[in-house]
Design a protein around this motif. Structure first.
Motif, PDB file in Angstrom:
ATOM      1  N   SER A  43       0.824  -1.121  -0.085  1.00  0.00           N
ATOM      2  CA  SER A  43      -0.179  -0.016   0.007  1.00  0.00           C
ATOM      3  C   SER A  43       0.957   1.177   0.071  1.00  0.00           C
TER       4      SER A  43
ATOM      5  N   HIS B  36     -15.801  13.687  -5.837  1.00  0.00           N
ATOM      6  CA  HIS B  36     -16.857  13.120  -4.582  1.00  0.00           C
ATOM      7  C   HIS B  36     -18.331  13.568  -4.812  1.00  0.00           C
TER       8      HIS B  36
ATOM      9  N   TYR C 123     -10.180   5.309  -9.194  1.00  0.00           N
ATOM     10  CA  TYR C 123     -10.909   4.932  -7.695  1.00  0.00           C
ATOM     11  C   TYR C 123     -12.229   4.489  -8.068  1.00  0.00           C
TER      12      TYR C 123
ATOM     13  N   ALA D 124     -15.924   3.077  -3.530  1.00  0.00           N
ATOM     14  CA  ALA D 124     -15.275   2.883  -2.005  1.00  0.00           C
ATOM     15  C   ALA D 124     -14.039   3.532  -1.754  1.00  0.00           C
ATOM     16  N   GLU D 125     -13.142   3.383  -2.671  1.00  0.00           N
ATOM     17  CA  GLU D 125     -11.766   3.964  -2.577  1.00  0.00           C
ATOM     18  C   GLU D 125     -12.204   5.561  -2.603  1.00  0.00           C
TER      19      GLU D 125
ATOM     20  N   TYR E  97     -14.559   7.314  -1.546  1.00  0.00           N
ATOM     21  CA  TYR E  97     -14.900   7.742  -0.342  1.00  0.00           C
ATOM     22  C   TYR E  97     -14.071   7.465   0.845  1.00  0.00           C
ATOM     23  N   GLU E  98     -13.354   6.457   0.937  1.00  0.00           N
ATOM     24  CA  GLU E  98     -12.164   6.318   1.902  1.00  0.00           C
ATOM     25  C   GLU E  98     -11.373   7.536   1.934  1.00  0.00           C
ATOM     26  N   ARG E  99     -10.991   7.974   0.631  1.00  0.00           N
ATOM     27  CA  ARG E  99      -9.715   8.809   0.568  1.00  0.00           C
ATOM     28  C   ARG E  99     -10.565  10.149   1.115  1.00  0.00           C
TER      29      ARG E  99
ATOM     30  N   ARG F 263     -12.813  10.773   2.952  1.00  0.00           N
ATOM     31  CA  ARG F 263     -13.058  10.710   4.242  1.00  0.00           C
ATOM     32  C   ARG F 263     -11.769  10.752   5.207  1.00  0.00           C
ATOM     33  N   THR F 264     -10.778  10.274   4.584  1.00  0.00           N
ATOM     34  CA  THR F 264      -9.416  10.439   5.181  1.00  0.00           C
ATOM     35  C   THR F 264      -8.802  11.752   5.429  1.00  0.00           C
TER      36      THR F 264
ATOM     37  N   TRP G 139      -9.838  14.162   8.075  1.00  0.00           N
ATOM     38  CA  TRP G 139      -9.277  13.928   9.670  1.00  0.00           C
ATOM     39  C   TRP G 139      -8.593  15.298  10.287  1.00  0.00           C
TER      40      TRP G 139
END
Length: 306
Positions: free
Chosen positions: A63, A137, A203, A206-207, A209-211, A213-214, A217
């Motif tokens: 990764s 997004h 992407y 799922a990827e 949205y994950e990115r 959301r990351t 932070w």
């Protein structure tokens, strides 16, 4: 494998260090793959925790390698140089083991300044990546496939503002040259289309949205604000003179690039409507209203490079 890394001779040192990271991460993966398989002890019984730990370590390294290669590709490091660095690492060679490895720092460069310039480049990469992620997004969320979170969206924008402020402040401190600035943030329309092609268009939902959301932070803002404060710039210092494009400009560039992709990727009328209404931005280059509250929160004190 001792062939020279082609197409790397004229790269600025911050791009060479990306190649160094690629090669060393690939070498770490090769070493763990070939030499770190755990020994089985009879008391282990049927438990496979050791094997799962080994595999998890390999997945993390893969990764990490993917992220560094994505970064390098996104900022225009030649694919031949990326492939050569990865291949050398896969053979177990670390950067500098071979006479063919170019120095990761140019002759005469001052190490501390070079490190700080690299930090600017890292922040600008994150800002540009965040811009295309934010726009994509919103485009995909025209049918509400992702959870709506107004607080997260606002935090995303504050994170962009804080990263911009840190990059601009460091550029002032190191007296970044116009040539260096052009290398780091001189992305034209073709460059923005390339960035979207190698990132968000690869992407799945799922990827993406994950990115996204990351990048919401809160620790990102905390870390960037703290670093900017530590530079101890004079109060009222103008950061706009030689800083990267502001987040709003990056969002506009990302929107323009994504709106001119192939018709097949943008055929849905809802998507076209989303592009016609760019994301509403809430950022500011000044510290956010709850900055003191963030600084008082020890839970977000760690620095995150995403």
């Amino acid at each position: 494998m001792t062939r020279p890394i082609l197409a790397s001779q004229d790269l600025p040192s911050w791009k060479l260090r990306l190649l160094e990271k690629i090669q060393n991460t690939a070498a770490d993966h090769a070493k763990a793959l070939r030499h770190a398989f755990p020994d089985y002890d009879p008391p282990d019984g049927a438990a496979n925790i050791k094997v799962q730990t080994w595999r998890t370590h390999l997945m993390v390294l893969r990764s990490d390698l993917r992220e560094i290669e994505l970064h390098a590709t996104g900022v225009g490091v030649p694919s031949a140089a990326i492939a050569a660095a990865r291949e050398a690492g896969e053979w177990g060679q670390r950067w500098g083991d071979s006479m063919h490895s170019p120095p990761a720092m140019r002759h005469g460069e001052e190490p501390v300044r070079a490190h700080m310039v690299g930090g600017i480049a890292q922040d600008v990469w994150q800002l540009e990546h965040m811009a295309v992620i934010r726009v994509e997004h919103q485009i995909r969320n025209h049918d509400h496939r992702f959870p709506y979170d107004a607080a997260a969206t606002s935090q995303f924008d504050r994170n962009m503002a804080a990263l911009w402020q840190r990059a601009a402040a460091v550029a002032q401190v190191v007296e970044l040259s116009r040539m260096e600035a052009q290398e780091i943030w001189g992305r034209d329309h073709h460059g923005w289309r390339h960035l979207s092609a190698v990132t968000v268009h690869t992407y799945d939902d799922a990827e993406l949205y994950e990115r996204w959301r990351t990048y919401t932070w809160r620790g990102l803002e905390h870390s960037a604000r703290r670093d900017t404060d530590n530079l101890a710039l004079s109060s009222g210092t103008d950061l706009s003179g030689l800083g990267p494009p502001r987040p709003a400009v990056l969002i506009d560039n990302a929107t323009d690039a994504l709106s001119t992709q192939s018709a097949g990727q943008r055929a849905d009328s809802g998507v076209e409507a989303a592009l016609a209404n760019p994301p509403e931005t809430t950022w500011t280059a000044e510290p956010s209203a709850d900055r003191d509250a963030i600084s008082r929160d020890p839970g977000h004190g760690a620095s995150h490079e995403l």
